[in-house]
Motif scaffolding. Structure first.
Motif, PDB file in Angstrom:
ATOM      1  N   TYR A  56      -1.710   1.570  -9.238  1.00  0.00           N
ATOM      2  CA  TYR A  56      -1.272   2.130 -10.216  1.00  0.00           C
ATOM      3  C   TYR A  56      -2.224   1.431 -11.134  1.00  0.00           C
ATOM      4  O   TYR A  56      -2.041   2.130 -12.401  1.00  0.00           O
ATOM      5  N   SER A  57      -2.172   0.240 -11.098  1.00  0.00           N
ATOM      6  CA  SER A  57      -3.015  -1.104 -12.148  1.00  0.00           C
ATOM      7  C   SER A  57      -4.089  -0.303 -12.214  1.00  0.00           C
ATOM      8  O   SER A  57      -4.680  -0.223 -13.576  1.00  0.00           O
ATOM      9  N   LEU A  58      -4.837   0.563 -11.544  1.00  0.00           N
ATOM     10  CA  LEU A  58      -6.074   0.707 -11.545  1.00  0.00           C
ATOM     11  C   LEU A  58      -6.202   2.199 -12.320  1.00  0.00           C
ATOM     12  O   LEU A  58      -6.940   2.280 -13.300  1.00  0.00           O
ATOM     13  N   THR A  59      -5.323   3.213 -12.236  1.00  0.00           N
ATOM     14  CA  THR A  59      -4.764   4.464 -13.126  1.00  0.00           C
ATOM     15  C   THR A  59      -4.934   3.898 -14.335  1.00  0.00           C
ATOM     16  O   THR A  59      -5.207   4.259 -14.925  1.00  0.00           O
ATOM     17  N   LEU A  60      -3.719   3.127 -14.481  1.00  0.00           N
ATOM     18  CA  LEU A  60      -3.913   2.347 -16.209  1.00  0.00           C
ATOM     19  C   LEU A  60      -4.234   2.200 -16.675  1.00  0.00           C
ATOM     20  O   LEU A  60      -4.125   2.075 -18.251  1.00  0.00           O
ATOM     21  N   HIS A  61      -4.690   0.845 -15.834  1.00  0.00           N
ATOM     22  CA  HIS A  61      -6.116   0.126 -16.773  1.00  0.00           C
ATOM     23  C   HIS A  61      -7.309   0.826 -16.497  1.00  0.00           C
ATOM     24  O   HIS A  61      -8.629  -0.503 -18.097  1.00  0.00           O
ATOM     25  N   GLY A  62      -7.547   0.709 -15.492  1.00  0.00           N
ATOM     26  CA  GLY A  62      -9.018   0.979 -14.931  1.00  0.00           C
ATOM     27  C   GLY A  62      -9.695   2.478 -15.759  1.00  0.00           C
ATOM     28  O   GLY A  62      -9.028   3.137 -16.666  1.00  0.00           O
ATOM     29  N   ARG A  63     -11.308   2.727 -15.275  1.00  0.00           N
ATOM     30  CA  ARG A  63     -11.847   3.823 -15.596  1.00  0.00           C
ATOM     31  C   ARG A  63     -11.129   5.712 -14.451  1.00  0.00           C
ATOM     32  O   ARG A  63     -11.110   4.626 -13.478  1.00  0.00           O
ATOM     33  N   LEU A  64     -11.161   6.004 -15.284  1.00  0.00           N
ATOM     34  CA  LEU A  64     -10.756   6.978 -14.562  1.00  0.00           C
ATOM     35  C   LEU A  64     -11.681   7.673 -13.568  1.00  0.00           C
ATOM     36  O   LEU A  64     -11.291   8.169 -12.585  1.00  0.00           O
ATOM     37  N   ARG A  65     -12.785   7.186 -14.297  1.00  0.00           N
ATOM     38  CA  ARG A  65     -13.492   7.597 -12.918  1.00  0.00           C
ATOM     39  C   ARG A  65     -13.793   7.481 -11.071  1.00  0.00           C
ATOM     40  O   ARG A  65     -14.119   7.518 -11.201  1.00  0.00           O
ATOM     41  N   HIS A  66     -12.979   6.009 -11.361  1.00  0.00           N
ATOM     42  CA  HIS A  66     -13.169   5.339 -10.579  1.00  0.00           C
ATOM     43  C   HIS A  66     -12.268   5.555  -9.431  1.00  0.00           C
ATOM     44  O   HIS A  66     -11.879   4.989  -8.345  1.00  0.00           O
ATOM     45  N   LEU A  67     -11.235   6.510  -9.836  1.00  0.00           N
ATOM     46  CA  LEU A  67      -9.621   6.617  -9.753  1.00  0.00           C
ATOM     47  C   LEU A  67      -9.747   7.617  -8.462  1.00  0.00           C
ATOM     48  O   LEU A  67      -9.640   7.851  -6.883  1.00  0.00           O
ATOM     49  N   ALA A  68     -10.863   8.411  -8.354  1.00  0.00           N
ATOM     50  CA  ALA A  68     -11.284   9.392  -7.352  1.00  0.00           C
ATOM     51  C   ALA A  68     -11.926   8.753  -6.065  1.00  0.00           C
ATOM     52  O   ALA A  68     -11.315   8.774  -4.541  1.00  0.00           O
ATOM     53  N   TRP A  69     -12.521   7.898  -6.266  1.00  0.00           N
ATOM     54  CA  TRP A  69     -12.957   7.061  -4.890  1.00  0.00           C
ATOM     55  C   TRP A  69     -11.977   6.031  -4.495  1.00  0.00           C
ATOM     56  O   TRP A  69     -11.655   5.580  -3.249  1.00  0.00           O
ATOM     57  N   ALA A  70     -11.017   5.592  -5.065  1.00  0.00           N
ATOM     58  CA  ALA A  70      -9.871   4.603  -5.049  1.00  0.00           C
ATOM     59  C   ALA A  70      -9.139   5.308  -4.214  1.00  0.00           C
ATOM     60  O   ALA A  70      -8.482   5.188  -3.066  1.00  0.00           O
ATOM     61  N   CYS A  71      -8.471   6.708  -4.591  1.00  0.00           N
ATOM     62  CA  CYS A  71      -8.056   7.707  -3.777  1.00  0.00           C
ATOM     63  C   CYS A  71      -8.488   7.654  -2.127  1.00  0.00           C
ATOM     64  O   CYS A  71      -7.545   7.825  -1.581  1.00  0.00           O
ATOM     65  N   GLY A  72      -9.682   7.953  -2.496  1.00  0.00           N
ATOM     66  CA  GLY A  72     -10.432   8.257  -1.150  1.00  0.00           C
ATOM     67  C   GLY A  72     -10.033   7.456   0.094  1.00  0.00           C
ATOM     68  O   GLY A  72      -9.635   7.555   1.082  1.00  0.00           O
ATOM     69  N   PHE A  73     -10.517   5.996  -0.893  1.00  0.00           N
ATOM     70  CA  PHE A  73     -10.257   5.006   0.550  1.00  0.00           C
ATOM     71  C   PHE A  73      -8.889   4.559   0.604  1.00  0.00           C
ATOM     72  O   PHE A  73      -8.184   3.816   1.717  1.00  0.00           O
ATOM     73  N   THR A  74      -7.881   4.636  -0.036  1.00  0.00           N
ATOM     74  CA  THR A  74      -6.199   4.846   0.123  1.00  0.00           C
ATOM     75  C   THR A  74      -5.951   5.688   1.010  1.00  0.00           C
ATOM     76  O   THR A  74      -5.122   5.718   2.103  1.00  0.00           O
ATOM     77  N   THR A  75      -6.392   7.376   0.887  1.00  0.00           N
ATOM     78  CA  THR A  75      -6.745   7.847   2.018  1.00  0.00           C
ATOM     79  C   THR A  75      -6.768   7.622   3.357  1.00  0.00           C
ATOM     80  O   THR A  75      -6.429   7.656   4.199  1.00  0.00           O
ATOM     81  N   VAL A  76      -8.199   6.810   3.177  1.00  0.00           N
ATOM     82  CA  VAL A  76      -8.673   6.548   4.632  1.00  0.00           C
ATOM     83  C   VAL A  76      -7.534   4.956   5.119  1.00  0.00           C
ATOM     84  O   VAL A  76      -6.799   5.035   6.496  1.00  0.00           O
ATOM     85  N   GLY A  77      -6.760   4.280   4.523  1.00  0.00           N
ATOM     86  CA  GLY A  77      -6.017   2.887   4.783  1.00  0.00           C
ATOM     87  C   GLY A  77      -5.124   3.913   5.307  1.00  0.00           C
ATOM     88  O   GLY A  77      -4.168   3.465   6.214  1.00  0.00           O
ATOM     89  N   LEU A  78      -4.558   5.292   4.408  1.00  0.00           N
ATOM     90  CA  LEU A  78      -3.174   6.007   5.049  1.00  0.00           C
ATOM     91  C   LEU A  78      -2.680   6.492   6.330  1.00  0.00           C
ATOM     92  O   LEU A  78      -1.884   6.311   7.203  1.00  0.00           O
ATOM     93  N   VAL A  79      -4.255   7.118   7.046  1.00  0.00           N
ATOM     94  CA  VAL A  79      -4.511   7.006   8.035  1.00  0.00           C
ATOM     95  C   VAL A  79      -4.645   6.982   8.755  1.00  0.00           C
ATOM     96  O   VAL A  79      -3.864   7.151  10.754  1.00  0.00           O
ATOM     97  N   LEU A  80      -4.870   5.584   8.523  1.00  0.00           N
ATOM     98  CA  LEU A  80      -5.571   3.932   9.747  1.00  0.00           C
ATOM     99  C   LEU A  80      -3.603   3.828   9.764  1.00  0.00           C
ATOM    100  O   LEU A  80      -3.603   3.430  11.554  1.00  0.00           O
ATOM    101  N   VAL A  81      -2.852   3.280   8.678  1.00  0.00           N
ATOM    102  CA  VAL A  81      -1.518   3.032   9.424  1.00  0.00           C
ATOM    103  C   VAL A  81      -0.801   4.113  10.456  1.00  0.00           C
ATOM    104  O   VAL A  81      -0.511   4.142  11.085  1.00  0.00           O
ATOM    105  N   ALA A  82      -0.895   5.694  10.121  1.00  0.00           N
ATOM    106  CA  ALA A  82      -0.685   6.589  10.297  1.00  0.00           C
ATOM    107  C   ALA A  82      -1.237   7.160  11.852  1.00  0.00           C
ATOM    108  O   ALA A  82       0.233   6.924  12.608  1.00  0.00           O
ATOM    109  N   VAL A  83      -2.094   6.445  12.228  1.00  0.00           N
ATOM    110  CA  VAL A  83      -2.435   6.846  13.299  1.00  0.00           C
ATOM    111  C   VAL A  83      -1.744   4.686  14.776  1.00  0.00           C
ATOM    112  O   VAL A  83      -1.306   5.355  15.686  1.00  0.00           O
ATOM    113  N   ARG A  84      -1.678   4.388  13.772  1.00  0.00           N
ATOM    114  CA  ARG A  84      -1.408   3.069  14.230  1.00  0.00           C
ATOM    115  C   ARG A  84       0.150   2.917  14.588  1.00  0.00           C
ATOM    116  O   ARG A  84       0.461   2.290  16.165  1.00  0.00           O
TER     117      ARG A  84
END
Length: 426
Positions: free
Chosen positions: A125-153
């Motif tokens: 949320y903070s990155l989306t609000l305060h950060g550079r929007l071009r960083h949001l794409a890779w942030a969403c990518g890493f978040t997806t990897v983390g969430l998939v790891l949680v789902a597998v666990r």
């Protein structure tokens, strides 16, 4: 953005109190931003970290029992890695998100379950609000990897698709909330910038209008005082000379001085009456026009110069604005002739209307018998005023030595009606 007091008063009491509380909170945050960041970390620690530090009992849910419980020191280290980066979530949101994501992936790779994982959503949320929007794409990518790891666990206990639906919904909600607040802040910043720009433009327009009005008043005062004082001074000199040579002529000079003074006083009263703020304006005589040029030439003749005046075309059909412009240009040109060429010069004044063009020519013969070439006359406020008046009607003014000596002023006005104007003479 401060809400005006009258708008707050129009709100319901609850909304008004919440609005005032929000204003005070924003003001305090601008003064000490570290307080809010620290408060966020403390709240997350109290709500999400402390419960994980309690020992597990045998009645815990089967989902919890499938994960590893590290030592307290290890758990504190993981919690610190998840929560402490939130201290700079606004100053450097990309770095904070990167650290939290790295700790999150390490934690789930070790098979550790922590409630402090909520810090990942806060960082997103903070990155989306305060950060550079071009960083949001890779942030969403890493978040997806983390969430998939949680789902597998947790797939051994809960359906992978159910887990992914829940986790992606929360991540999308965090990103959506950040974007909504960011867009709203950008809109408010744009409105504030536009309001500031409009205020600056309003002040500039006010200053420009005041400067234009001062210029107009100064031009009128110059025309009134410059002409009449030149005539009065010349008549006074002539009267002083006549009192010794022809006393009967001195009385005539004094009467002409009185007439010139009264006319100047009437025109000054008219000008000052416009400037007064009083509602009851004095009765004013009309502005001078072409019909008053005869009286103007008579006053100049009384001061000594020979003045020949003629008109051509339908000059009486001109509107009052054009007639005032013609009168002021002729008045200034005659005043300059009287001032620079003296009382023995000869002046020719011609006003001609041909179609949509009006021409004014005022030429003098200079000082007779001087035997000297005509010198350029100083270009002061008078000539500038004539040019400004002519420019109002798309015209121009030329001034220079005449063909037979002396000085000539030629002005041209465009009488073409403006687009959208009513019928009649322009």
């Amino acid at each position: 953005m401060t809400v005006p007091p009258d708008d707050t008063a129009a709100m319901s009491p609850l909304v008004a109190r919440l609005t005032r509380a929000g204003q005070r909170l924003r003001q305090a945050d601008r003064a000490r931003p570290w307080v809010l960041d620290t408060a966020v970390v403390v709240v997350i620690f109290l709500i999400f970290c402390l419960p994980d530090l309690r020992p597990w009992d045998g009645e815990r849910h089967v989902l919890v029992m499938r994960f590893t419980r590290p030592p307290v020191a290890g758990m504190l280290a993981l919690q610190a890695g998840l929560v402490l980066p939130l201290l700079w979530r606004r100053r450097n949101p990309s770095a904070a998100f990167a650290v939290i994501t790295a700790v999150f992936l390490v934690q789930w790779s070790l098979g550790v379950l922590l409630r402090a994982d909520v810090a990942l959503l806060v960082a997103l949320y903070s990155l989306t609000l305060h950060g550079r929007l071009r960083h949001l794409a890779w942030a969403c990518g890493f978040t997806t990897v983390g969430l998939v790891l949680v789902a597998v666990r947790v797939s051994a206990v809960v359906s992978v698709w159910d887990v992914l639906f829940f986790l992606f919904s929360t991540a999308i909600a965090a990103v959506s909330a950040g974007l909504a607040v960011r867009i709203r802040r950008a809109q408010l910043a744009g409105l504030r910038e536009r309001a500031a720009r409009l205020e600056i433009e309003r002040d500039q327009r006010s200053k420009l209008a005041a400067a234009t009005e001062r210029t107009r008043v100064a031009r009128e005062m110059h025309d009134i005082l410059g002409h009449n004082l030149s005539v009065i001074i010349t008549l006074a000199d002539a009267g002083s000379y006549a009192s010794r040579v022809a006393p009967e002529r001195s009385r005539e000079a004094l009467e002409l001085i009185g007439d010139a003074g009264r006319q100047a006083l009437d025109e000054l009263r008219r000008m000052l009456g416009i400037l007064r703020e009083a509602a009851d304006a004095p009765a004013l005589s009309p502005q001078p026009g072409i019909t008053d040029i005869d009286a103007l030439c008579t006053r100049i003749r009384a001061a000594g110069p020979e003045v020949a005046y003629r008109t051509s075309g339908d000059v009486d059909a001109l509107n009052s604005g054009v007639q005032l412009t013609v009168y002021r240009i002729v008045q200034e040109a005659l005043t300059n002739s009287l001032k620079h060429a003296g009382a023995d010069t000869k002046v020719e004044v011609a006003v001609t209307v041909e179609g949509t063009e009006l021409r004014i020519r005022v030429g003098d013969t200079g000082t007779p018998g001087s035997g000297r070439p005509v010198l350029p006359r100083e270009e002061g406020h008078g000539l500038a005023g004539m040019r400004e008046r002519a420019a109002l009607y798309g015209g121009s003014v030329l001034a220079g030595p005449g063909p037979g000596g002396g000085w000539t002023v030629q002005a041209t006005l465009d009488l073409t009606p403006l687009p959208g104007s009513q019928g009649g003479t322009p």
